[in-house]
Design a protein around this motif. Structure first.
Motif, mmCIF file in Angstrom:
data_model
loop_
_atom_site.group_PDB
_atom_site.id
_atom_site.type_symbol
_atom_site.label_atom_id
_atom_site.label_comp_id
_atom_site.label_asym_id
_atom_site.label_seq_id
_atom_site.Cartn_x
_atom_site.Cartn_y
_atom_site.Cartn_z
ATOM 1 N N ALA A 13 0.792 -1.229 0.000
ATOM 2 C CA ALA A 13 0.000 0.000 0.000
ATOM 3 C C ALA A 13 0.822 1.275 0.000
ATOM 4 O O ALA A 13 0.286 2.356 -0.129
ATOM 5 C CB ALA A 13 -0.940 0.008 1.203
ATOM 6 N N TYR A 146 -8.765 -1.926 -5.946
ATOM 7 C CA TYR A 146 -8.403 -0.535 -5.665
ATOM 8 C C TYR A 146 -9.585 0.357 -6.009
ATOM 9 O O TYR A 146 -10.134 0.272 -7.115
ATOM 10 C CB TYR A 146 -7.193 -0.087 -6.488
ATOM 11 C CG TYR A 146 -6.880 1.385 -6.329
ATOM 12 C CD1 TYR A 146 -6.210 1.851 -5.207
ATOM 13 C CD2 TYR A 146 -7.279 2.311 -7.294
ATOM 14 C CE1 TYR A 146 -5.932 3.210 -5.041
ATOM 15 C CE2 TYR A 146 -7.012 3.669 -7.137
ATOM 16 C CZ TYR A 146 -6.338 4.108 -6.009
ATOM 17 O OH TYR A 146 -6.078 5.454 -5.842
ATOM 18 N N ARG A 148 -10.540 4.427 -5.909
ATOM 19 C CA ARG A 148 -10.015 5.780 -5.711
ATOM 20 C C ARG A 148 -11.032 6.617 -4.935
ATOM 21 O O ARG A 148 -12.238 6.534 -5.175
ATOM 22 C CB ARG A 148 -9.734 6.428 -7.058
ATOM 23 C CG ARG A 148 -9.185 7.840 -6.967
ATOM 24 C CD ARG A 148 -8.773 8.336 -8.337
ATOM 25 N NE ARG A 148 -8.255 9.692 -8.275
ATOM 26 C CZ ARG A 148 -7.539 10.252 -9.241
ATOM 27 N NH1 ARG A 148 -7.259 9.569 -10.332
ATOM 28 N NH2 ARG A 148 -7.107 11.491 -9.123
ATOM 29 N N TYR A 149 -10.530 7.419 -4.005
ATOM 30 C CA TYR A 149 -11.398 8.267 -3.187
ATOM 31 C C TYR A 149 -10.951 9.718 -3.265
ATOM 32 O O TYR A 149 -9.757 10.024 -3.383
ATOM 33 C CB TYR A 149 -11.355 7.815 -1.722
ATOM 34 C CG TYR A 149 -12.293 6.667 -1.424
ATOM 35 C CD1 TYR A 149 -13.549 6.888 -0.859
ATOM 36 C CD2 TYR A 149 -11.922 5.353 -1.708
ATOM 37 C CE1 TYR A 149 -14.410 5.844 -0.594
ATOM 38 C CE2 TYR A 149 -12.782 4.297 -1.443
ATOM 39 C CZ TYR A 149 -14.029 4.549 -0.891
ATOM 40 O OH TYR A 149 -14.892 3.518 -0.637
ATOM 41 N N VAL A 221 -0.433 -1.150 -4.968
ATOM 42 C CA VAL A 221 -0.927 0.218 -5.030
ATOM 43 C C VAL A 221 0.279 1.148 -4.985
ATOM 44 O O VAL A 221 1.088 1.081 -4.067
ATOM 45 C CB VAL A 221 -1.890 0.527 -3.863
ATOM 46 C CG1 VAL A 221 -2.376 1.968 -3.943
ATOM 47 C CG2 VAL A 221 -3.071 -0.429 -3.885
ATOM 48 N N THR A 226 -1.981 5.503 -3.439
ATOM 49 C CA THR A 226 -2.203 5.552 -2.002
ATOM 50 C C THR A 226 -2.728 6.916 -1.560
ATOM 51 O O THR A 226 -3.515 7.029 -0.619
ATOM 52 C CB THR A 226 -0.894 5.237 -1.248
ATOM 53 O OG1 THR A 226 -0.433 3.941 -1.636
ATOM 54 C CG2 THR A 226 -1.102 5.255 0.258
ATOM 55 N N ARG A 229 -6.498 6.869 -1.593
ATOM 56 C CA ARG A 229 -7.164 5.741 -0.952
ATOM 57 C C ARG A 229 -7.961 6.208 0.243
ATOM 58 O O ARG A 229 -7.638 7.222 0.857
ATOM 59 C CB ARG A 229 -6.135 4.700 -0.495
ATOM 60 C CG ARG A 229 -6.129 3.449 -1.362
ATOM 61 C CD ARG A 229 -5.263 2.384 -0.782
ATOM 62 N NE ARG A 229 -5.843 1.064 -0.997
ATOM 63 C CZ ARG A 229 -5.270 -0.045 -0.600
ATOM 64 N NH1 ARG A 229 -4.125 -0.012 0.039
ATOM 65 N NH2 ARG A 229 -5.852 -1.205 -0.822
ATOM 66 N N THR A 234 -5.410 1.293 5.342
ATOM 67 C CA THR A 234 -3.974 1.394 5.478
ATOM 68 C C THR A 234 -3.485 0.118 6.111
ATOM 69 O O THR A 234 -4.262 -0.726 6.543
ATOM 70 C CB THR A 234 -3.581 2.588 6.368
ATOM 71 O OG1 THR A 234 -4.239 2.460 7.644
ATOM 72 C CG2 THR A 234 -3.997 3.905 5.724
ATOM 73 N N ASN A 239 -11.059 -2.320 7.268
ATOM 74 C CA ASN A 239 -11.558 -2.249 5.909
ATOM 75 C C ASN A 239 -13.080 -2.278 5.880
ATOM 76 O O ASN A 239 -13.676 -2.333 4.809
ATOM 77 C CB ASN A 239 -10.992 -3.412 5.050
ATOM 78 C CG ASN A 239 -11.410 -4.778 5.564
ATOM 79 O OD1 ASN A 239 -12.559 -4.995 5.898
ATOM 80 N ND2 ASN A 239 -10.475 -5.705 5.625
ATOM 81 N N ARG A 243 -14.681 -2.666 2.398
ATOM 82 C CA ARG A 243 -13.899 -1.565 1.861
ATOM 83 C C ARG A 243 -14.766 -0.624 1.065
ATOM 84 O O ARG A 243 -14.478 -0.290 -0.076
ATOM 85 C CB ARG A 243 -12.761 -2.106 1.029
ATOM 86 C CG ARG A 243 -11.680 -2.703 1.935
ATOM 87 C CD ARG A 243 -10.419 -2.959 1.192
ATOM 88 N NE ARG A 243 -10.574 -4.075 0.281
ATOM 89 C CZ ARG A 243 -9.739 -4.385 -0.687
ATOM 90 N NH1 ARG A 243 -8.722 -3.626 -0.901
ATOM 91 N NH2 ARG A 243 -9.915 -5.428 -1.460
#
Length: 243
Positions: A13, A146, A148-149, A221, A226, A229, A234, A239, A243
């Motif tokens: 990560a 993965y 994305r945020y 990642v 990261t 994320r 982490t 999670n 997640r």
């Protein structure tokens, strides 16, 4: 519940840079050159006249199934975006979008060997706020690799994309024959605007002549990925079970 004997696929990560990715791609390029040499040698020897056809069939099947995996991972981006924008019931119950995330895992299940699953079906196909596994170091292939945020909100799925990068038949040291039933696959997740690699994954593909499945999944990642994320995902972090 963790599956006995399950294979934990590692997620790195942090600390992964573009240089790491480029080094791996260079290694793949070297493998492609080696494969071409082996193919040339095989064509010069009338040992297996249809080896080229077998390799074509293998790579075609692997690419088709790997494309399905990439599309399924991209759909997670849409599902998580909807789930992050859709208001919950207010009583702790999951929203329809959250349940959609869970249901979508079955799509990935059909493409991966059960030996690669990290949790059992009961855990994988129910919504839970408890940890299913450590999302900082592990991944079950049926889950999103993965997402994305932007802060606490899943990013617009149009801003990043999962695609198939390479399909390579497995190579064996000479003078072993070129395998025609297994291959290595690489997927990439890129920022659509910049082309920057946010995450990438590798997997092993085996085809029995009719159907094929993946296993030995590893997801990486990058440092850039990261940064986008979800803060809770982490190393050693929660999670949320999903997640």
């Amino acid at each position: 519940m963790l599956m006995a004997g399950g294979i934990a696929a590692l997620v790195i990560a942090s600390g992964v840079t573009g240089e790491n990715f480029e080094a791996t791609r260079a290694e793949n390029d070297a493998r492609i050159a080696d494969l071409r040499m082996q193919l040339a040698a095989a064509e010069a020897k009338p040992v297996d006249t249809d080896i080229a056809q077998k390799l074509t069939a293998l790579t075609g099947a692997a690419a088709a199934d790997a494309g399905k995996v990439a599309a399924a991972q991209q759909l997670f981006a849409e599902l998580y975006r909807t789930a992050s924008l859709q208001p919950g019931a207010g009583n702790g119950s999951p929203s329809p979008a959250m349940l959609g995330v869970v249901a979508h895992r079955r799509t990935l299940a059909a493409l991966f060997s059960p030996t690669s699953y990290l949790v059992d079906d009961t855990e994988a196909y129910r919504w839970s706020t408890a940890d299913s596994f450590d999302a900082g170091t592990e991944v079950d292939p049926r889950y999103a690799w993965y997402v994305r945020y932007d802060g606490q909100t899943a990013a617009d799925p149009g801003t990043y994309t999962w695609t198939l990068e390479t399909v390579l038949p497995d190579l064996k040291p000479p003078p072993a024959a070129v395998p025609t039933d297994s291959a290595r696959v690489v997927w990439l997740c890129r920022d659509r605007a910049t082309g920057q690699v946010l995450a990438w994954a590798t997997g092993h593909y085996r085809h029995d002549g009719k159907t094929g499945v993946f296993d030995e999944l590893e997801v990486v990642v990058t440092t850039a990925g990261t940064q986008h994320r979800l803060a809770a995902v982490t190393r050693g972090g929660r999670n949320g079970g999903n997640r």
